[in-house]
Design a protein around this motif. Structure first.
Motif, mmCIF file in Angstrom:
data_model
loop_
_atom_site.group_PDB
_atom_site.id
_atom_site.type_symbol
_atom_site.label_atom_id
_atom_site.label_comp_id
_atom_site.label_asym_id
_atom_site.label_seq_id
_atom_site.Cartn_x
_atom_site.Cartn_y
_atom_site.Cartn_z
ATOM 1 N N GLU A 184 31.344 61.181 66.211
ATOM 2 C CA GLU A 184 30.230 61.321 67.137
ATOM 3 C C GLU A 184 30.233 60.146 68.104
ATOM 4 N N PRO A 185 30.968 60.280 69.217
ATOM 5 C CA PRO A 185 31.045 59.167 70.160
ATOM 6 C C PRO A 185 29.815 59.065 71.048
ATOM 7 N N GLN A 186 29.509 57.839 71.426
ATOM 8 C CA GLN A 186 28.466 57.555 72.403
ATOM 9 C C GLN A 186 29.090 56.608 73.414
ATOM 10 N N ALA A 187 28.918 56.902 74.700
ATOM 11 C CA ALA A 187 29.536 56.095 75.743
ATOM 12 C C ALA A 187 28.519 55.221 76.458
ATOM 13 N N MET B 160 30.707 56.174 66.890
ATOM 14 C CA MET B 160 31.578 55.280 67.624
ATOM 15 C C MET B 160 30.984 54.998 68.984
ATOM 16 N N LEU B 161 31.102 53.776 69.392
ATOM 17 C CA LEU B 161 30.624 53.386 70.705
ATOM 18 C C LEU B 161 31.827 53.157 71.612
ATOM 19 N N ILE B 162 31.816 53.789 72.769
ATOM 20 C CA ILE B 162 32.869 53.630 73.754
ATOM 21 C C ILE B 162 32.281 52.872 74.937
ATOM 22 N N VAL B 163 32.907 51.769 75.296
ATOM 23 C CA VAL B 163 32.475 50.989 76.455
ATOM 24 C C VAL B 163 33.587 51.119 77.490
ATOM 25 N N GLU B 164 33.301 51.884 78.530
ATOM 26 C CA GLU B 164 34.318 52.236 79.521
ATOM 27 C C GLU B 164 33.614 52.565 80.824
ATOM 28 N N SER C 50 48.525 57.197 74.670
ATOM 29 C CA SER C 50 49.184 58.276 73.954
ATOM 30 C C SER C 50 48.122 58.842 73.022
ATOM 31 N N VAL C 51 47.867 60.136 73.108
ATOM 32 C CA VAL C 51 46.835 60.758 72.279
ATOM 33 C C VAL C 51 47.119 60.517 70.805
ATOM 34 N N VAL C 52 48.356 60.670 70.407
ATOM 35 C CA VAL C 52 48.729 60.493 69.007
ATOM 36 C C VAL C 52 48.475 59.054 68.560
ATOM 37 N N LYS C 53 48.875 58.077 69.375
ATOM 38 C CA LYS C 53 48.661 56.669 69.016
ATOM 39 C C LYS C 53 47.175 56.314 69.005
ATOM 40 N N PHE C 54 46.423 56.857 69.952
ATOM 41 C CA PHE C 54 44.991 56.587 70.019
ATOM 42 C C PHE C 54 44.299 57.092 68.758
ATOM 43 N N VAL C 55 44.553 58.333 68.384
ATOM 44 C CA VAL C 55 43.925 58.916 67.198
ATOM 45 C C VAL C 55 44.370 58.176 65.942
ATOM 46 N N ALA C 56 45.633 57.830 65.864
ATOM 47 C CA ALA C 56 46.133 57.088 64.697
ATOM 48 C C ALA C 56 45.467 55.718 64.597
ATOM 49 N N ALA C 57 45.289 55.049 65.726
ATOM 50 C CA ALA C 57 44.639 53.729 65.721
ATOM 51 C C ALA C 57 43.191 53.841 65.270
ATOM 52 N N VAL C 58 42.498 54.878 65.717
ATOM 53 C CA VAL C 58 41.109 55.097 65.288
ATOM 54 C C VAL C 58 41.072 55.308 63.779
ATOM 55 N N GLN C 59 41.946 56.149 63.271
ATOM 56 C CA GLN C 59 41.955 56.447 61.835
ATOM 57 C C GLN C 59 42.288 55.215 61.005
ATOM 58 N N GLU C 60 43.173 54.363 61.508
ATOM 59 C CA GLU C 60 43.515 53.133 60.778
ATOM 60 C C GLU C 60 42.325 52.184 60.676
ATOM 61 N N LEU C 61 41.471 52.206 61.688
ATOM 62 C CA LEU C 61 40.329 51.298 61.698
ATOM 63 C C LEU C 61 39.158 51.807 60.870
ATOM 64 N N LEU C 62 39.235 53.043 60.410
ATOM 65 C CA LEU C 62 38.138 53.639 59.655
ATOM 66 C C LEU C 62 38.586 54.079 58.272
ATOM 67 N N PRO C 63 39.040 53.161 57.427
ATOM 68 C CA PRO C 63 39.524 53.561 56.104
ATOM 69 C C PRO C 63 38.456 54.218 55.255
ATOM 70 N N ALA C 64 37.197 53.855 55.449
ATOM 71 C CA ALA C 64 36.119 54.449 54.662
ATOM 72 C C ALA C 64 35.961 55.924 54.995
ATOM 73 N N PHE D 189 38.276 60.113 75.870
ATOM 74 C CA PHE D 189 38.010 59.476 74.584
ATOM 75 C C PHE D 189 36.973 60.263 73.782
ATOM 76 N N CYS D 190 35.890 60.662 74.431
ATOM 77 C CA CYS D 190 34.831 61.413 73.736
ATOM 78 C C CYS D 190 35.349 62.750 73.218
ATOM 79 N N ASP D 191 36.110 63.450 74.036
ATOM 80 C CA ASP D 191 36.660 64.742 73.606
ATOM 81 C C ASP D 191 37.608 64.581 72.420
ATOM 82 N N LEU D 192 38.480 63.576 72.494
ATOM 83 C CA LEU D 192 39.416 63.338 71.389
ATOM 84 C C LEU D 192 38.680 62.985 70.100
ATOM 85 N N LEU D 193 37.706 62.108 70.214
ATOM 86 C CA LEU D 193 36.971 61.678 69.029
ATOM 87 C C LEU D 193 36.142 62.815 68.447
#
Length: 136
Positions: A24-27, A1-5, A104-118, A14-18
């Protein structure tokens, strides 16, 4: 995952949560470097702030969508700037998900998981609402 921040505390969060969820986040802190970094890194998801110096998150989203290599990569926009119509503009630019700060940590993680169905198939076949199997 690429984080632009551009905010160091948000990058760490974001990196810690992911990483805690097996990613494997990269910022990238400079949005001018984000497109080239994405081409090199070939992320399965791009998470971008909208309020960035130099190249705005909206413009970056448009650039990613127009890129032959990255055009299909899911994009999550994250922003503290939350005025009426922002979500519509962000989605119209090409982002599939929008999360407002403070996150919201819960919403953030849920949004990430929704975007990665594979990813569900890679982690043992978890389904939404179930705890994923640990990744190796």
């Amino acid at each position: 995952m690429l984080i632009v921040e551009d905010n160091a505390l948000n990058i760490k969060l974001f990196c810690d949560l992911l990483a805690a969820h097996g990613h494997e986040p990269q910022a990238v802190t400079d949005s001018r470097l984000a497109l080239d970094s994405a081409r090199t890194f070939d992320p399965d998801l791009v998470i971008t702030d909208i309020q960035l110096p130099h190249v705005s998150g909206l413009e970056l989203i448009r650039m990613l969508r127009a890129d032959a290599q990255l055009g299909e990569v899911p994009i999550m926009a994250v922003t503290a700037y939350s005025a009426q119509g922002d979500e519509e503009r962000i989605r119209a630019a090409g982002a599939q998900s929008y999360v407002s700060k403070p996150i919201s940590v819960v919403k953030f993680v849920a949004a990430v998981q929704e975007l990665l169905p594979a990813e569900a198939g890679k982690d043992g076949g978890s389904t939404p609402g179930q705890e994923p199997s640990p990744r190796t």
